[in-house]
Write a protein that holds these residues in place. Sequence first.
Motif, PDB file in Angstrom:
ATOM      1  N   ASN A  13      81.214  52.492  99.598  1.00 43.50           N
ATOM      2  CA  ASN A  13      82.005  52.253  98.388  1.00 43.50           C
ATOM      3  C   ASN A  13      81.191  52.725  97.200  1.00 43.50           C
ATOM      4  OD1 ASN A  13      84.443  50.705  99.250  1.00 43.50           O
ATOM      5  ND2 ASN A  13      82.829  49.407 100.134  1.00 43.50           N
ATOM      6  N   LYS A  14      81.862  53.422  96.302  1.00 42.26           N
ATOM      7  CA  LYS A  14      81.179  53.836  95.084  1.00 42.26           C
ATOM      8  C   LYS A  14      82.147  53.716  93.918  1.00 42.26           C
ATOM      9  CE  LYS A  14      77.999  55.503  92.458  1.00 42.26           C
ATOM     10  NZ  LYS A  14      76.805  54.715  92.155  1.00 42.26           N
ATOM     11  N   SER A  15      81.760  52.942  92.946  1.00 37.77           N
ATOM     12  CA  SER A  15      82.617  52.789  91.764  1.00 37.77           C
ATOM     13  C   SER A  15      81.758  52.878  90.502  1.00 37.77           C
ATOM     14  CB  SER A  15      83.372  51.458  91.832  1.00 37.77           C
ATOM     15  OG  SER A  15      82.458  50.408  92.000  1.00 37.77           O
ATOM     16  N   TYR A  16      82.383  53.287  89.421  1.00 34.37           N
ATOM     17  CA  TYR A  16      81.703  53.390  88.121  1.00 34.37           C
ATOM     18  C   TYR A  16      82.385  52.468  87.134  1.00 34.37           C
ATOM     19  CZ  TYR A  16      79.843  57.752  89.971  1.00 34.37           C
ATOM     20  OH  TYR A  16      79.229  58.686  90.736  1.00 34.37           O
ATOM     21  N   THR A  22      86.957  49.683  85.926  1.00 34.08           N
ATOM     22  CA  THR A  22      86.140  50.088  87.067  1.00 34.08           C
ATOM     23  C   THR A  22      86.852  51.239  87.782  1.00 34.08           C
ATOM     24  OG1 THR A  22      85.364  47.827  87.318  1.00 34.08           O
ATOM     25  CG2 THR A  22      85.066  49.285  89.215  1.00 34.08           C
ATOM     26  N   VAL A  24      87.093  53.508  90.882  1.00 32.76           N
ATOM     27  CA  VAL A  24      86.659  53.584  92.288  1.00 32.76           C
ATOM     28  C   VAL A  24      86.702  55.046  92.725  1.00 32.76           C
ATOM     29  CG1 VAL A  24      87.154  52.845  94.645  1.00 32.76           C
ATOM     30  CG2 VAL A  24      87.534  51.272  92.733  1.00 32.76           C
ATOM     31  N   ASP A  27      86.127  54.749  98.598  1.00 33.45           N
ATOM     32  CA  ASP A  27      86.598  53.426  99.024  1.00 33.45           C
ATOM     33  C   ASP A  27      86.511  53.342 100.555  1.00 33.45           C
ATOM     34  OD1 ASP A  27      87.746  50.964  99.061  1.00 33.45           O
ATOM     35  OD2 ASP A  27      89.796  51.677  98.719  1.00 33.45           O
ATOM     36  N   THR A  63      77.679  51.734  95.837  1.00 37.70           N
ATOM     37  CA  THR A  63      77.880  50.341  95.422  1.00 37.70           C
ATOM     38  C   THR A  63      77.687  49.429  96.628  1.00 37.70           C
ATOM     39  OG1 THR A  63      79.502  51.226  93.856  1.00 37.70           O
ATOM     40  CG2 THR A  63      79.471  48.836  94.145  1.00 37.70           C
TER      41      THR A  63
END
Lengths: 234, 386
Positions: A13-16, A22, A24, A27, A63
Motif C-alpha cells: 500500500n502506498k498513499s500520499y 489522502t 492512494v 492498494d 505505507t
Amino acid sequence: MKNNNDIILKDINKSYQKGDNTVVVLDHFNLTINSGEFVALMGPSGLGKSTLLHLMGGLDQPTSGEMVIGAQRIDNLKEAQFTKWRAENIGFVFQSHHLLPVLSAQGNVELPLALTPLNKKQRQEHASYALELVGMSDRSKHYPKELSGGQEQRVAIARAIVSDPNILLCDEPTGNLDRKTANEILAILAQLNRDFGKTIVMVTHDNKAAEYATRVINLESYMLEQNKCTVGEN
Amino acid sequence: MDFFILVWRNSFRKKIRFWLTCISVMVAFFLFSMLSGVNHALTVSVSDSNQYRLITSHKISLTQSLAINTQQKVAALAGVKQVSYASWFGGYFQNEKNQLAVTAVGHENYFTLFPEYLIPKQQLAQWQKTRTGIVIGQAIADKYGWKIGDQVPLSSSIWMNKSGSFNWSFTVAAIYKSKKQSAENNKIFFQHAYFDQGRAYAQNSVSWLSTEIKAQANVDSVIQSIDRLFAHTNSPTRTTTEQVFIKEQAQQFIDMAMVINLVVIAVFFTLLLIVCNTMIQTIRERSNESAMMKALGFSSMTLIKSIYFESLLLLGLGAGIGSLTAGILITFISQRFNDFLPGISLTPSHYITVFVLVNSAAAFCSAFPALAIKRIVISETLGGKS
C-alpha cells in the motif's frame, strides 16, 4: 530454485497526504519479477508506475506491505541501510541523465565507485569498461555539455552499471530522445539483460520501447486483474 | 573520482560568484587582522609593564610639573627602594615630520630602574659623564645612521633653551637594545641636569617620578603614603602603578579599538549572511544532483561534508589572502612608522583565532544547506509520480 535477484512485492500500500486528502497510489498491490527479466511497466500517467519503481529502488518506502529483493526484505530498512543497499544492488537510469557538469564522462561514471574499496586505477578501469559497453569510449574525456542527449543517456547507463548491480531501474530512459537514439539506448539495455543477466524494470509510455522487454506489464489492466482476484478470493 | 577534486570543481563552478564572495571574506579578514595588529600595539605596553614600579605625577595632569626635590622626599618613605624622575622633551629631527620620543631622565639611576633597556656598561658610564649625551635606541641608530660620538641637533616643540632657540645639541653616547617589545628601540634619553640647566623656564621641576618599591612592600600603602605626603602642598600628586598609568594613557585608543571591534563584528555578521546565502543558493541549484548522488548511494553526511569543505575553501581562501595582505601591510607599517605605533604586529594567537573563526564560520554556513540536503526526497526531486 529461488534466484537471489527476484523482486517480490506483497500486499503493498502506498498513499500520499495532499493537504487534507489522502491519495492512494497503490492498494494491496502484488508483483513478482523474476531474476533476469526485462520488464516494461506501462500504463496511463498517475497510476503509480514511477512510485512502484522508486519503491523497488529504495528511494521511497511503502505505507505498508512487504518488499523482498534478492534474499533481503527492504521495506523496513533505515535510511542509512537503504543508502548502502542501493549502492550495492541497484542501478538507476532516469529520463534526465543528471550527470554532474563539473565531471567528464569518465569522472561521472567513476562517481559511484567512490563508495567502493577499489583503488584509483581499478576505478578507472571499471569506468572505462562501462563506457566501452555503451559505446562511449571515445568520448570519455568529454564533459556533459559537449555530449548529445543520447550520448549523455549512454553515460548515465554506464554510471548505472559500473558498480555491477544486479538490478537496473529505468524511469522513461528514452523519454527525451528521438526514435533512432532511443532505439540505440534500448538496444544497450536489452544487451545488458541478455548478455549480463541484469534484471531490468523500465517504466515507459512508448510501445516501441516495450518491444525490447521480455515481459510487458500494463499496470492498469494488471491492477484490474488483481482486484478481480482479490474480490473473487473474498 | 576523488572527493576533494569534486569539492574543488564544484567550488569554482560559478567563478564570478565564488570570487565576489571570496573578496568580501578577504576584506573582512583584512580589517580584522589590521585591527588585531593595532590592538596588539595598544595593549602590549600594558602587559609588559612592571607591577613593582609606580608613576607619580601632578594630580591635575601630566603637563603640570613637580618640584625636583620631590624625589628625595619620596625616596625617604618606607617601602621605597629607589626613585628617579623624567620630563617629556617632545623632540624631532630636522623637521616636525621626524617626530622622536625624547625624554630627559635622572642620569644617576634611571636605567637601574629600567633594566629592560640593555646598555653596554662602558657606554652607560660614558653617557653619565657626558652632559649633552643621549642614549638612543638601536632602531633610531639604524634609521638615521647615527654612531657613538656623533653630534646630533634635536629640536623641541615645547622647550626653548636659554639662547631663545628650540634647537638643542646632543652627542650620541650610548645605544640601547630593548628586551621588551613595548619599549622598542625607538626612544631617546638624555640627562635631566642638562635639560634643567639649559631650558629657559621651569627649572628644578620634573614631569613625573618613577618609583621602584621593595619586593615585600605593600603597593597600595606605598601609593597612599606618597600621595598623602603631598596632599596639602601646591603640587598634590597622583600615584599609580606603571600598569595603570600606561593603561590610562592608552585608554582613548583602546576605547576607539572597542568601537572598531564592534564595526568588525558587524562586518563579520554580514559576511556570515552573505556566505550562508551563497551556500544555500548553491545547494538549491544542485538539488537534482544531490538527489542523484543520494540515489547512487552517497549518504547525506557525505554530501554535507562536501558542502562544508566548499564553505571552508571559500572562507579559508578569503581569510588567507586577507590576513596575509594585512600581515604584509603591518610589517611595512612597523618598519616605516615604528615611532607612531610601536609594537604593531600580528601574533601567532591571531592566526589561531583566524583558523578557529574560519572553521566555525564554515560549519555555521553549512548548517542550512545541511538541513536542505537532509530534507531532499529523492523520488520527489528526480521524478514525478505517475
